[in-house]
Design a protein around this motif. Structure first.
Motif, PDB file in Angstrom:
ATOM      1  N   VAL A  26     -21.189   8.598 -49.569  1.00  0.00           N
ATOM      2  CA  VAL A  26     -19.945   8.585 -50.338  1.00  0.00           C
ATOM      3  C   VAL A  26     -19.251   7.236 -50.178  1.00  0.00           C
ATOM      4  CG1 VAL A  26     -17.755   9.762 -50.773  1.00  0.00           C
ATOM      5  CG2 VAL A  26     -19.703  11.049 -49.868  1.00  0.00           C
ATOM      6  N   GLU A  27     -18.855   6.691 -51.296  1.00  0.00           N
ATOM      7  CA  GLU A  27     -18.180   5.404 -51.341  1.00  0.00           C
ATOM      8  C   GLU A  27     -16.893   5.599 -52.133  1.00  0.00           C
ATOM      9  OE1 GLU A  27     -17.355   2.259 -50.278  1.00  0.00           O
ATOM     10  OE2 GLU A  27     -19.503   2.387 -49.834  1.00  0.00           O
ATOM     11  N   ALA A  28     -15.933   4.705 -51.954  1.00  0.00           N
ATOM     12  CA  ALA A  28     -14.708   4.799 -52.752  1.00  0.00           C
ATOM     13  C   ALA A  28     -14.225   3.402 -53.093  1.00  0.00           C
ATOM     14  CB  ALA A  28     -13.634   5.567 -51.982  1.00  0.00           C
ATOM     15  N   ILE A  65     -28.617  10.236 -52.746  1.00  0.00           N
ATOM     16  CA  ILE A  65     -27.639  10.347 -53.820  1.00  0.00           C
ATOM     17  C   ILE A  65     -26.439   9.477 -53.431  1.00  0.00           C
ATOM     18  CG2 ILE A  65     -26.065  11.907 -55.046  1.00  0.00           C
ATOM     19  CD1 ILE A  65     -28.087  14.190 -54.261  1.00  0.00           C
ATOM     20  N   LEU A  66     -26.041   8.588 -54.327  1.00  0.00           N
ATOM     21  CA  LEU A  66     -24.866   7.760 -54.062  1.00  0.00           C
ATOM     22  C   LEU A  66     -23.704   8.296 -54.880  1.00  0.00           C
ATOM     23  CD1 LEU A  66     -26.535   4.256 -54.154  1.00  0.00           C
ATOM     24  CD2 LEU A  66     -25.122   5.089 -52.278  1.00  0.00           C
ATOM     25  N   VAL A  67     -22.577   8.518 -54.206  1.00  0.00           N
ATOM     26  CA  VAL A  67     -21.391   9.018 -54.900  1.00  0.00           C
ATOM     27  C   VAL A  67     -20.274   7.996 -54.767  1.00  0.00           C
ATOM     28  CG1 VAL A  67     -19.570  10.767 -54.862  1.00  0.00           C
ATOM     29  CG2 VAL A  67     -21.956  11.456 -54.588  1.00  0.00           C
ATOM     30  N   VAL A  68     -19.716   7.605 -55.887  1.00  0.00           N
ATOM     31  CA  VAL A  68     -18.478   6.828 -55.838  1.00  0.00           C
ATOM     32  C   VAL A  68     -17.350   7.804 -56.127  1.00  0.00           C
ATOM     33  CG1 VAL A  68     -17.134   4.947 -56.831  1.00  0.00           C
ATOM     34  CG2 VAL A  68     -19.607   4.701 -56.530  1.00  0.00           C
ATOM     35  N   ASN A  69     -16.612   8.131 -55.074  1.00  0.00           N
ATOM     36  CA  ASN A  69     -15.522   9.099 -55.193  1.00  0.00           C
ATOM     37  C   ASN A  69     -14.227   8.370 -55.574  1.00  0.00           C
ATOM     38  OD1 ASN A  69     -14.327  11.693 -54.959  1.00  0.00           O
ATOM     39  ND2 ASN A  69     -13.582  11.155 -52.922  1.00  0.00           N
ATOM     40  N   LYS A  70     -13.196   9.128 -55.840  1.00  0.00           N
ATOM     41  CA  LYS A  70     -11.893   8.600 -56.271  1.00  0.00           C
ATOM     42  C   LYS A  70     -12.043   7.858 -57.603  1.00  0.00           C
ATOM     43  CE  LYS A  70     -10.478   8.245 -51.443  1.00  0.00           C
ATOM     44  NZ  LYS A  70      -9.522   7.731 -50.473  1.00  0.00           N
ATOM     45  N   ALA A  71     -12.824   8.478 -58.478  1.00  0.00           N
ATOM     46  CA  ALA A  71     -13.070   7.884 -59.792  1.00  0.00           C
ATOM     47  C   ALA A  71     -11.782   7.793 -60.588  1.00  0.00           C
ATOM     48  CB  ALA A  71     -14.105   8.710 -60.548  1.00  0.00           C
ATOM     49  N   ASP A  72     -10.753   8.489 -60.156  1.00  0.00           N
ATOM     50  CA  ASP A  72      -9.450   8.410 -60.826  1.00  0.00           C
ATOM     51  C   ASP A  72      -8.726   7.108 -60.489  1.00  0.00           C
ATOM     52  OD1 ASP A  72      -9.568   9.872 -58.260  1.00  0.00           O
ATOM     53  OD2 ASP A  72      -7.376   9.825 -58.379  1.00  0.00           O
TER      54      ASP A  72
END
Ligand SMILES: Nc1nc2c(ncn2[C@@H]2O[C@H](COP(=O)(O)OP(=O)(O)OP(=O)(O)O)[C@@H](O)[C@H]2O)c(=O)[nH]1
Ligand SMILES: [Mg+2]
Lengths: 335, 132
Positions: free
Chosen positions: A163-165, A185-192
């Motif tokens: 998880v990345e932000a 799986i790479l997740v870029v969180n805080k897409a908002d």
């Protein structure tokens, strides 16, 4: 082993107790693990790791929610560091997981690293085994991706979600921490938040650069980069889909079984090393070991030779012990 | 040195800030405990469930809303029903002495008022959980 039977039968208090026993690492814990072992091997174990504050717990909360709607039970293990000074720990991941409260299909456990580096991965994977044996279909293990041992924990999972932000400095954190290599799986969180799409592009490019070699090591799996806003749940079903897809990929390639075998080997070797070392030390005795340390320190003999000598003495000592049991006459000084 | 005691720190009720609870949580960590912090607006049911899953030795409830006489007994009852009567319960907050006595009678181990220093709270709990 009433407690283990109760835990297997779905008694949550017994389950919690067994996790404690296993975590504490004593003979009771080892006995419990032995009894649980035949019941393990069914769960999909997913590591969720990444820099501090990237939203791992929030994502675990949302992901577990999605998976529960699909009828799969979820065990969560949230690992946080112990203070090296006091030995205490502040375990705050549950704060973000309140949506899961009251669901009998979810079990959340916080775990402190308790210092020991090698022991941490072992204690975590043992706790995972308890949840696995208790029948949870998906087990999410949250760790802060900060050190070697955290990497080891994540690496022990079937599937690793990194998880990345955005907004944590212009350089993408996962790149520095060496997390990219272990990510399935790479997740870029805080897409908002602003910068999320950019971060996703940067990660996508970095993942592609890892490219062919990385994919080959993962049996042709192409690490997806997904955007989520875990707080409101956007993009989280896609993460759940990717986790399922990765599990299917592993099974289709025979990599699931290979992974299980590698885990079994690593644990076996680890136990064998520790057990044999402990027995050797007990056989040879503190005093003699210190004697060889002194000889090495004073340049009388090099460390490698000292170690090999002590090992030979320990092994010879073992045989002599057996002889002694027959004759029971000799003294104990074989040196 | 055995394993560290585990304690759950929760804020039941609706009052909206948890600075005090966090300060106490940190002090307990610094005293060598594993502190499971659950945050704001926890229902008694959530607290009991978390205490069960985390296999804690104690639960600390921080209540500033004045609702202690309804919330604390519900936690105590819940723990008993869950088979967790061995879990020690501590209360911190603004609690008048006659209420404090009633809570102690109901099974709360200690009630810490607003004047109690975090150091005293931490050392009291540490001592009672480890017997040291
Ligand atoms: N804007 C925004 N904030 C988020 C999102 N997800 C999480 N957060 C916030 O980010 C902060 C950290 O979230 P956590 O879920 O605790 O992050 P974590 O990675 O588990 O943190 P540690 O366990 O402390 O490393 C919290 O204030 C969350 O509310 C998101 O999608 N968007
Ligand atoms: Mg977290």
């Amino acid at each position: 082993m009433g407690l283990v039977q109760d835990a297997l039968a779905g008694d949550r208090r017994a389950l919690a107790r067994v996790i404690s026993l296993v975590e504490n690492g004593g003979p009771e814990g080892r006995a419990a693990l032995a009894a649980l072992h035949p019941h393990t091997g069914r769960a999909h174990v997913v590591g969720v790791t990444g820099g501090p504050g990237t939203g791992k717990s929030t994502l675990v909360n949302a992901l577990a929610g999605v998976v529960r709607q699909r009828g799969i039970t979820v065990g969560v293990l949230a690992v946080d560091p112990s203070s090296p000074f006091s030995g205490g720990a502040l375990l705050g991941d549950r704060v973000r997981m309140r949506d899961l409260a009251g669901d009998a299909g979810v079990f959340i456990r916080s775990m402190a690293t308790r210092g020991s580096l090698g022991g941490l991965a072992q204690a975590t994977s043992d706790a995972v085994k308890v949840l696995d044996a208790a029948g949870f279909g998906l087990i999410l293990v949250e760790t802060v991706g900060a050190g070697q041992s955290e990497l080891a924990i994540a690496g022990a999972a079937h599937t690793v979600v990194v998880v990345e932000a955005p907004g944590l400095g212009d350089e993408v954190q996962a790149l520095k921490a060496g997390l990219l290599e272990i990510a399935d799986i790479l997740v870029v969180n805080k897409a908002d938040l602003p910068g999320a799409a950019q971060a996703a592009r940067a990660l996508g490019m970095a993942a592609d650069r890892g490219g062919a070699a990385g994919e080959a090591g993962k049996g042709g799996w192409r690490t997806p980069v997904l955007l989520t806003a875990a707080l409101d749940g956007a993009g989280v079903p896609e993460v759940a889909d990717a986790v399922v897809a990765h599990g299917e990929h592993l099974r289709a390639r025979g990599m699931w079984a290979a992974h299980e075998r590698e885990r079994a080997r690593a644990e076996f070797v680890d136990h064998l090393q520790r057990e044999s070392f402990a027995r050797l030390m007990a056989k040879v005795g503190q005093e003699r070991v210190e004697g060889w340390v002194t000889r090495s320190a004073t340049r009388e003999v090099d460390a490698h030779t000292a170690a090999r000598t002590v090992l030979s003495l320990g092994l010879a000592c073992g045989e002599a012990d057996v002889e002694r049991e027959h004759s029971s006459s000799e003294g104990s000084d074989y040196f | 040195m055995g394993t560290p005691p585990r304690i759950l720190i929760a804020k039941p009720g609706l009052d909206g800030h948890d600075r005090g609870a966090k300060v106490v949580a940190r002090a307990l960590r610094d005293a060598g405990m594993e502190v499971i912090y659950t945050g704001l607006r926890q229902t008694p049911e959530m607290i009991v469930e978390a205490a069960l899953q985390e296999d804690v030795d104690a639960v600390g409830l921080s209540i500033l809303s004045g609702a202690h006489m309804t919330l604390v007994p519900r936690v105590l009852d819940g723990l008993r029903e869950a088979g967790l009567s061995r879990v020690k319960v501590y209360v911190g907050g603004i609690v008048p002495e006659e209420d404090a006595q009633a809570l102690r009678d109901a099974g709360v181990v200690e009630v810490f008022g607003p004047g109690a220093s975090t150091r005293v709270i931490a050392s009291t709990i540490q001592q009672q959980l480890t017997g040291a």
